[in-house]
Design an enzyme around this catalytic site. Structure first.
Site, short mmCIF file in Angstrom:
data_model
loop_
_atom_site.label_atom_id
_atom_site.label_comp_id
_atom_site.label_asym_id
_atom_site.label_seq_id
_atom_site.Cartn_x
_atom_site.Cartn_y
_atom_site.Cartn_z
N ALA A 153 0.86 -1.01 0.02
CA ALA A 153 0.14 -0.12 0.55
C ALA A 153 0.94 0.85 -0.23
O ALA A 153 1.92 1.77 0.39
CB ALA A 153 -0.82 0.07 1.18
N MET A 154 1.28 2.57 -0.59
CA MET A 154 2.00 3.15 -1.10
C MET A 154 1.47 4.07 -0.73
O MET A 154 0.68 4.87 -2.01
CB MET A 154 3.18 2.92 -2.36
CG MET A 154 3.67 1.22 -2.78
SD MET A 154 4.40 1.41 -3.91
CE MET A 154 5.72 2.71 -4.11
N SER A 155 1.40 5.02 -0.06
CA SER A 155 0.33 6.22 0.13
C SER A 155 1.24 7.57 -0.57
O SER A 155 0.15 8.73 -1.20
CB SER A 155 0.58 7.15 1.42
OG SER A 155 1.73 7.22 2.47
N VAL A 208 6.95 8.99 2.21
CA VAL A 208 7.93 7.81 2.60
C VAL A 208 8.32 6.58 3.03
O VAL A 208 8.77 5.66 2.08
CB VAL A 208 9.87 8.97 2.84
CG1 VAL A 208 9.17 9.60 4.09
CG2 VAL A 208 10.36 8.46 2.44
N ASP A 209 7.53 6.94 4.31
CA ASP A 209 7.96 5.07 4.32
C ASP A 209 7.41 4.37 4.14
O ASP A 209 7.86 3.48 3.66
CB ASP A 209 6.66 5.56 6.08
CG ASP A 209 7.19 6.45 6.83
OD1 ASP A 209 8.10 7.00 6.76
OD2 ASP A 209 6.24 7.67 7.29
N SER A 210 6.00 4.22 3.64
CA SER A 210 5.78 3.45 2.60
C SER A 210 6.32 2.79 1.06
O SER A 210 6.16 1.70 0.99
CB SER A 210 3.74 3.65 2.29
OG SER A 210 3.51 4.70 1.44
N CYS A 255 -9.78 4.08 9.65
CA CYS A 255 -9.15 3.88 8.10
C CYS A 255 -8.13 2.47 7.57
O CYS A 255 -8.82 1.76 7.07
CB CYS A 255 -8.58 4.08 8.00
SG CYS A 255 -8.28 4.30 5.81
N CYS A 309 -6.88 13.75 6.98
CA CYS A 309 -6.80 13.73 4.94
C CYS A 309 -7.74 14.78 4.93
O CYS A 309 -7.07 14.83 3.21
CB CYS A 309 -6.08 12.97 4.69
SG CYS A 309 -7.18 11.17 4.14
#
EC number: 2.8.1.13
Length: 372
Positions: A7-9, A12-14, A102, A194
């Site tokens: 899961a790429m938001s 940087v973290d994902s 979420c 968000c």
């Protein structure tokens, strides 16, 4: 080797989490969640949440990693399970945590279910937490720890989750991203909600709930001010109360109770905020097993909030948590998360949604005290 959905938001973290999954030899596919049916209604840069700009950042990161990339539309599900839930909770005088919801309903339910249906073994995310042999622990980086908003996950959900960045401090994650040539290495974090681009939660709620007038009263029931809806308040709030002046003793006043039925918001002193007992519903035990009898633990009632040693017990599908030290600002709708202290990293035992509290003087038997 596993087949893993990253899961790429767009943060940087994902991106680093996906990269580490590739390094581990897994067959990785990147996916970005489109969570808004209306472009521009999500705040860019929000960690774990997604605007059009974030989708582009995620795609570019996937290109650098050499993995397939897709955008999946979860806008309707997100509105129903997160945004509508958020609005309804505030209208009921509660203070929900949309990130927790979420995770529970979208990332590790709707997304994970689709992933499994497509033959994936696990979902990897950029959450700061550690997971090993089904045991969820706090992240190494205490300032970034997200175990609180993951404590709602069941044993089955944790069994198909991976959190590769939880054992690394955030500055090292940024450095690693730069070394890998990821353009998001220095992308700012965002801690805003968000789906509220303006950052004005009260205005967002007011536009959806409308005006529901009520009174702001003191501990004696004296009306101090009028308001346009309980959705504009949360337990522990000090600013924006609309009071005509300071209290007679000159001390600050805080929201101590919210009654959505009558529209009454009660204010009092800091001492009135102290809580010694928490009741919660919808308990989730990360081990999948409900403990028998009381357990010693540490309780946390807000994301990145303070903790207190406690004794907790499972009761009728919920929890009763007796705090050995008082906590303040404990709001209905938030989660109470139970930890077991461990030198290897505090272990998450379980969680529940706060449905009521008892104040210090109530438990001490003071006359006129009441539970809320």
């Amino acid at each position: 080797m596993m087949r893993v959905l990253a899961a790429m938001s767009g943060g940087v973290d994902s991106a680093v989490a996906a990269a580490r999954a590739v390094d581990a030899g897994h067959d990785v596919v990147g996916v970005h969640l489109a969570l808004s049916a209306t472009p521009g209604t999500l705040r860019t840069g929000s960690r774990g949440c997604c605007s059009k700009e974030d989708a582009g950042d995620a795609r570019r990161a996937a290109d650098v990693l050499g993995i397939p990339f897709y955008v999946w539309d979860f806008a309707d599900r997100f509105k129903e399970d997160v945004i509508d839930d958020f609005v309804a909770a505030y209208a009921a005088g509660e203070t929900p945590n949309p990130c927790l919801r979420c995770n529970e309903k979208i990332k590790f339910s709707a997304l994970a279910d689709r992933a499994v249906a497509l033959g994936f073994d696990a979902v990897v995310t950029g959450h700061y937490a550690r997971l090993s042999d089904g045991v969820l622990r706090r992240a190494v980086d205490a300032d970034k720890d997200q175990s609180y908003v993951l404590a709602v996950l069941t044993a089955e959900q944790l069994a198909r989750a991976m959190f590769p960045v939880g054992d690394t401090p955030k500055p090292q994650i940024r450095a690693e991203a730069a070394e890998r040539g990821l353009a998001v290495a220095n992308k700012p974090d965002s801690h805003d909600i968000c789906f509220i681009p303006s950052g004005d939660t009260r205005a967002f709620l007011g536009a959806r709930i409308g005006i529901r007038p009520g009174a702001v009263v003191d501990a004696d029931g004296q009306v101090l001010a009028e308001h346009e809806g309980v959705h504009g308040f949360t337990i522990g709030q000090r600013k924006g109360l609309g009071l005509p002046g300071p209290a007679a003793d000159g001390k600050p006043r805080y929201v101590t109770d919210i009654d959505p039925a009558s529209g009454t918001v009660r204010v009092g002193s800091a001492e009135d905020l102290q809580v010694r007992q928490v009741r919660a519903e919808r308990a989730v035990w990360t081990s999948g097993r409900t403990p028998e009898g009381p357990i010693d633990c540490v309780a946390q009632v807000r994301a990145h909030g303070g903790t207190a040693p406690a004794t907790a017990e499972a009761v009728d599908g919920g929890l009763v948590v007796r705090l050995h030290e008082p906590l303040t600002g404990v709001a209905k709708g938030q989660a109470v998360v139970l930890y077991r202290p461990d030198p290897l990293g505090d272990e998450v035992l379980g969680s529940g949604t706060i449905s009521g509290t008892a104040r210090t003087h109530a438990l001490d038997g003071a006359a006129g005290a009441s539970a809320r």
